[in-house]
Write a protein that holds these residues in place. Structure first.
Motif, PDB file in Angstrom:
ATOM      1  N   TYR A  58       0.591  -1.234  -0.088  1.00  0.00           N
ATOM      2  CA  TYR A  58      -0.014  -0.163   0.184  1.00  0.00           C
ATOM      3  C   TYR A  58       0.910   1.130   0.102  1.00  0.00           C
ATOM      4  CZ  TYR A  58      -3.365   3.379   1.690  1.00  0.00           C
ATOM      5  OH  TYR A  58      -4.245   4.556   1.831  1.00  0.00           O
ATOM      6  N   SER A  59       1.876   1.212   0.764  1.00  0.00           N
ATOM      7  CA  SER A  59       2.715   2.338   0.884  1.00  0.00           C
ATOM      8  C   SER A  59       4.233   1.604   1.362  1.00  0.00           C
ATOM      9  CB  SER A  59       2.406   3.359   1.823  1.00  0.00           C
ATOM     10  OG  SER A  59       2.323   3.311   3.185  1.00  0.00           O
ATOM     11  N   TYR A  60       5.232   2.296   1.282  1.00  0.00           N
ATOM     12  CA  TYR A  60       6.655   1.717   1.928  1.00  0.00           C
ATOM     13  C   TYR A  60       7.393   2.948   1.922  1.00  0.00           C
ATOM     14  CZ  TYR A  60       8.537   2.206  -2.786  1.00  0.00           C
ATOM     15  OH  TYR A  60       8.882   2.763  -3.987  1.00  0.00           O
ATOM     16  N   PHE A  67      13.504  -2.068   3.790  1.00  0.00           N
ATOM     17  CA  PHE A  67      12.248  -1.248   3.491  1.00  0.00           C
ATOM     18  C   PHE A  67      11.403  -1.859   4.358  1.00  0.00           C
ATOM     19  CE2 PHE A  67      14.343  -1.777  -0.551  1.00  0.00           C
ATOM     20  CZ  PHE A  67      14.323  -0.667  -1.113  1.00  0.00           C
ATOM     21  N   TYR A  68      10.144  -0.776   4.690  1.00  0.00           N
ATOM     22  CA  TYR A  68       9.277  -1.153   5.663  1.00  0.00           C
ATOM     23  C   TYR A  68       8.003  -0.622   4.864  1.00  0.00           C
ATOM     24  CZ  TYR A  68      12.703  -2.017   8.866  1.00  0.00           C
ATOM     25  OH  TYR A  68      14.050  -2.517   9.833  1.00  0.00           O
ATOM     26  N   GLY A  69       6.840  -0.925   5.296  1.00  0.00           N
ATOM     27  CA  GLY A  69       5.759  -0.420   4.580  1.00  0.00           C
ATOM     28  C   GLY A  69       4.351  -1.071   5.222  1.00  0.00           C
ATOM     29  N   ILE A  70       3.242  -0.354   4.650  1.00  0.00           N
ATOM     30  CA  ILE A  70       1.861  -0.669   5.009  1.00  0.00           C
ATOM     31  C   ILE A  70       1.499  -1.761   3.842  1.00  0.00           C
ATOM     32  CG2 ILE A  70      -0.296  -0.164   5.345  1.00  0.00           C
ATOM     33  CD1 ILE A  70       0.751   2.686   6.285  1.00  0.00           C
ATOM     34  N   TYR A  80       1.555  -2.724   9.327  1.00  0.00           N
ATOM     35  CA  TYR A  80       2.968  -2.257   9.006  1.00  0.00           C
ATOM     36  C   TYR A  80       3.937  -3.324   9.112  1.00  0.00           C
ATOM     37  CZ  TYR A  80       6.881   0.891   9.369  1.00  0.00           C
ATOM     38  OH  TYR A  80       7.931   1.597   9.244  1.00  0.00           O
ATOM     39  N   MET A  81       4.734  -3.632   8.542  1.00  0.00           N
ATOM     40  CA  MET A  81       6.007  -4.508   8.528  1.00  0.00           C
ATOM     41  C   MET A  81       6.868  -4.433   7.573  1.00  0.00           C
ATOM     42  SD  MET A  81       3.918  -7.888   6.945  1.00  0.00           S
ATOM     43  CE  MET A  81       2.719  -7.825   8.247  1.00  0.00           C
ATOM     44  N   ASP A  82       8.215  -5.190   7.994  1.00  0.00           N
ATOM     45  CA  ASP A  82       9.304  -5.377   7.155  1.00  0.00           C
ATOM     46  C   ASP A  82       8.869  -5.506   5.675  1.00  0.00           C
ATOM     47  OD1 ASP A  82      10.856  -4.571   9.289  1.00  0.00           O
ATOM     48  OD2 ASP A  82      11.840  -6.559   9.515  1.00  0.00           O
ATOM     49  N   ILE A  83       9.738  -5.363   4.520  1.00  0.00           N
ATOM     50  CA  ILE A  83       9.305  -6.039   3.209  1.00  0.00           C
ATOM     51  C   ILE A  83      10.613  -6.257   2.836  1.00  0.00           C
ATOM     52  CG2 ILE A  83       8.879  -5.462   0.765  1.00  0.00           C
ATOM     53  CD1 ILE A  83       7.116  -2.900   2.128  1.00  0.00           C
TER      54      ILE A  83
END
Length: 112
Positions: A58-60, A67-70, A80-83
């Motif tokens: 959704y976003s990062y 990277f982290y994002g929704i 929200y978590m690590d990518i």
């Protein structure tokens, strides 16, 4: 359901590689983060559900260590978590995996 019971259920799901989420049986709201009452209607009639573990970015944002994002999940909640992976983009598909940090298994999103 009490909050400690919800945490216990989440940890059980994590230990077998399943991403849980919570559904309010009163209004139908779904959400990821453990709470002992619905953030919409305030009722405590909750059920822990099992996610397919599939979603989209959704976003990062990029930090020094990754990277982290929704992530938006097909069941209708976001988390929200690590990518994991290079160059994530909005709308890219992810699959939830788990990694051990100290004595806990925690979810992260892996680009598909």
């Amino acid at each position: 359901m009490k909050l400690d019971e919800i945490y216990e259920e989440y940890n059980k799901h994590f230990s077998i590689g399943i991403l849980p989420y919570t559904k309010c049986m009163n209004c139908g709201k779904v959400y990821y983060y453990p709470r002992d009452s619905c953030p919409v209607c305030g009722k405590g009639d909750l059920k822990i559900m099992q996610s397919t573990g599939h979603g989209t970015v959704y976003s990062y944002t990029k930090f020094n260590n990754g990277f982290y994002g929704i992530i938006s999940f097909s069941e209708g909640f976001r988390a929200y978590m690590d990518i994991s992976g290079n160059n994530p983009g909005i709308g890219m598909e992810v699959e939830i995996k788990f990694k051990k940090i100290k004595d806990n298994l925690l979810p992260y999103a892996e680009l598909r």
